[in-house]
Design an enzyme around this catalytic site. Structure first.
Site, PDB file in Angstrom:
ATOM      1  N   GLU A  31      11.373  63.532  23.253  1.00 52.42           N
ATOM      2  CA  GLU A  31      12.783  63.366  23.656  1.00 52.42           C
ATOM      3  C   GLU A  31      13.717  63.775  22.523  1.00 52.42           C
ATOM      4  O   GLU A  31      13.484  63.417  21.357  1.00 52.42           O
ATOM      5  CB  GLU A  31      13.013  61.892  24.026  1.00 52.42           C
ATOM      6  CG  GLU A  31      13.887  61.706  25.219  1.00 52.42           C
ATOM      7  CD  GLU A  31      13.266  62.272  26.499  1.00 52.42           C
ATOM      8  OE1 GLU A  31      13.619  63.430  26.840  1.00 52.42           O
ATOM      9  OE2 GLU A  31      12.478  61.585  27.146  1.00 52.42           O
ATOM     10  N   THR A  33      13.948  66.602  21.384  1.00 50.77           N
ATOM     11  CA  THR A  33      13.249  67.575  20.538  1.00 50.77           C
ATOM     12  C   THR A  33      13.530  69.008  20.985  1.00 50.77           C
ATOM     13  O   THR A  33      13.361  69.931  20.200  1.00 50.77           O
ATOM     14  CB  THR A  33      11.724  67.348  20.578  1.00 50.77           C
ATOM     15  OG1 THR A  33      11.316  67.369  21.946  1.00 50.77           O
ATOM     16  CG2 THR A  33      11.340  66.010  19.964  1.00 50.77           C
ATOM     17  N   SER A  65      27.981  70.530  50.042  1.00 44.10           N
ATOM     18  CA  SER A  65      27.012  69.536  49.581  1.00 44.10           C
ATOM     19  C   SER A  65      26.910  68.412  50.598  1.00 44.10           C
ATOM     20  O   SER A  65      27.928  67.803  50.956  1.00 44.10           O
ATOM     21  CB  SER A  65      27.456  68.963  48.229  1.00 44.10           C
ATOM     22  OG  SER A  65      26.845  67.702  48.029  1.00 44.10           O
ATOM     23  N   SER A 125      21.138  67.954  37.880  1.00 43.90           N
ATOM     24  CA  SER A 125      21.927  69.176  37.677  1.00 43.90           C
ATOM     25  C   SER A 125      21.002  70.385  37.488  1.00 43.90           C
ATOM     26  O   SER A 125      21.266  71.457  38.045  1.00 43.90           O
ATOM     27  CB  SER A 125      22.897  69.027  36.507  1.00 43.90           C
ATOM     28  OG  SER A 125      22.220  68.664  35.334  1.00 43.90           O
ATOM     29  N   ASP A 174      15.018  70.720  30.842  1.00 42.88           N
ATOM     30  CA  ASP A 174      15.114  70.369  32.262  1.00 42.88           C
ATOM     31  C   ASP A 174      14.945  71.605  33.153  1.00 42.88           C
ATOM     32  O   ASP A 174      14.230  71.568  34.160  1.00 42.88           O
ATOM     33  CB  ASP A 174      16.462  69.702  32.551  1.00 42.88           C
ATOM     34  CG  ASP A 174      16.757  68.577  31.575  1.00 42.88           C
ATOM     35  OD1 ASP A 174      15.801  68.027  30.999  1.00 42.88           O
ATOM     36  OD2 ASP A 174      17.940  68.262  31.375  1.00 42.88           O
TER      37      ASP A 174
HETATM   38  C1  GLA Z   1      18.736  65.800  28.458  1.00 34.64           C
HETATM   39  C2  GLA Z   1      18.921  67.280  28.166  1.00 34.64           C
HETATM   40  C3  GLA Z   1      17.613  67.899  27.678  1.00 34.64           C
HETATM   41  C4  GLA Z   1      17.006  67.088  26.545  1.00 34.64           C
HETATM   42  C5  GLA Z   1      16.973  65.595  26.898  1.00 34.64           C
HETATM   43  C6  GLA Z   1      16.521  64.746  25.754  1.00 34.64           C
HETATM   44  O1  GLA Z   1      17.885  65.638  29.541  1.00 34.64           O
HETATM   45  O2  GLA Z   1      19.335  67.938  29.330  1.00 34.64           O
HETATM   46  O3  GLA Z   1      17.856  69.224  27.283  1.00 34.64           O
HETATM   47  O4  GLA Z   1      17.676  67.309  25.337  1.00 34.64           O
HETATM   48  O5  GLA Z   1      18.239  65.137  27.311  1.00 34.64           O
HETATM   49  O6  GLA Z   1      15.184  64.990  25.460  1.00 34.64           O
END
Ligand code: GLA
Length: 385
Positions: A31, A33, A65, A125, A174
């Site tokens: 996380e 990272t 939506s 998102s 993500d």
């Molecule tokens: C959010 C961001 C990701 C990542 C996480 C933390 O989800 O969108 O890019 O940085 O936080 O790991």
């Protein structure tokens, strides 16, 4: 969700050319990272965002939506940094970013429906961006779903939409999860090299469950806190003379930390360097079938995020403690933090007790009831119909 094509016909008066979908995600470990060139280990969720889409001949984007219950029209020639605002930024932003990359995109009619919880730190998102990106790829012949390399290119465009148009400086995990994950596997992504490995993740076969708790505590990634953490990590890297904290050798961590100018930077850097090491250890433990060790690493990750990176909150801490007290092998916040969701690794026969413990703990604090649900590792963005 199955009715998104029917809704599209109702709203726009003509059948959609197709339906595309992309998943939300939970990150197992790794996380904060990704923007430090580190390692992450997300799984795709079974929950998905669906986009029924038709191409248009002009440069108008119309988006409806099902969740918001409104239709918005955007002239693609007005899209740019910070425009439009609100949820349509994620849709318009993807078309803008693809055009910036030199792809010939036109307007679209888009109908969105989703069962990815919104604002829960589960990447609703990114699911929206990647469902629309997948549709644009197929409808405009961009061939960006073709293999992992082209999918990574599409992920980069979706990140750009989020960073530049929606204004959230997120790191890219993500969108990579939504486009590259495989069912029953976690995605080990090296955010410096772009290399990926698919690590088997099938808890059911050993009688275990991953339980997500959406704390329903508010979670926003463009409210300044996320950007502040990112800036601190960059400052720590600059003071250490490396291009990112990924380049700090864990063996020399104490010496590196001693040379930083203040204690906050020391704690931020310590989290990032130790968290990257924990991802490697978690992958080894998963491959060895050692879930006790995976649980221990979840706990260590949570403590580091809470104490060193300071991105947890009371609701996340309480959900994690309650799950542990009910028999979890380990538990941690997942995603950006400051609210959102936690995950707990549980023996299947402890899931009901864990959920009851979390719900009871929230009631004791007088907080809104959390939503707990078990998840398995789902598949990446694809065409549904
Ligand atoms: C959010 C961001 C990701 C990542 C996480 C933390 O989800 O969108 O890019 O940085 O936080 O790991």
């Amino acid at each position: 969700m199955t009715s998104v094509a029917a809704l599209h016909r109702d709203v726009f008066g003509a059948a959609a050319s197709g339906v595309w979908s992309a998943p939300g995600r939970v990150n197992l470990i790794g996380e904060h990272t990704d923007y430090n060139g580190g390692l992450v280990l997300p799984i795709a969720l079974p929950q998905r965002t669906c986009a029924a889409c038709s191409p248009r001949g002009d440069r108008v984007l119309r988006v409806h939506s099902a969740q918001v219950g409104e239709t918005v029209e955007v002239d693609l020639d007005t899209v740019g940094v910070g425009t439009p605002t609100g949820w349509t930024a994620y849709v318009a932003g993807v078309l803008w970013a693809l055009a910036e990359d030199g792809h010939a995109v036109r307007g679209m009619d888009v109908t969105i429906d989703s069962d990815v919880p919104f604002g829960a730190g589960l990447s609703s998102s990114a699911a929206l961006e990647c469902a629309v990106g997948a549709a644009a790829s197929d409808l405009f012949g961009l061939r960006l779903l073709f293999d992992d390399a082209s999918r990574a290119t599409l992920a980069a465009a979706c990140v750009r939409a989020e960073n530049e148009v929606a204004g959230a400086m997120t790191g890219g995990m993500d969108q990579s999860a939504a486009l590259l994950c495989r069912a029953d596997h976690a995605l080990l992504l090296d955010c410096r090299s772009g290399e990926t490995e698919h690590v088997p993740f099938d808890l059911a076969s050993t009688g275990h469950v991953l339980l997500v708790t959406d704390t329903r505590a508010e979670h926003e990634l463009n409210d300044g806190q996320y950007g502040e953490r990112r800036a601190s990590a960059e400052q720590a890297a600059a003071e250490l003379g490396v291009s990112s904290l990924r380049d700090v050798d864990p063996a020399g961590l104490d010496d590196a930390l001693a040379s930083l100018s203040d204690d906050v930077l020391r704690r931020r850097a310590r989290h990032v360097v130790t968290e990257i090491a924990r991802v490697r250890e978690a992958v080894a433990a998963l491959r060895a079938g050692d879930l006790d060790e995976v649980g221990r690493l979840f706990d260590a990750s949570h403590a580091s995020l809470r104490d060193d990176y300071e991105v947890s909150c009371d609701e996340l801490d309480v959900s994690v403690e309650a799950a542990r007290s009910a028999g979890a092998l380990g538990a941690r916040m997942t995603g950006g933090g400051f609210g959102g969701s936690s995950i707990a690794l549980l023996p299947a026969d402890a899931v009901d007790a864990a959920e009851a413990a979390v719900v009871a703990a929230f009631a004791e604090h007088g907080w809104d009831a959390p939503r707990c649900f078990p998840v398995t590792a789902g598949s990446a963005a694809h065409r549904e119909a």
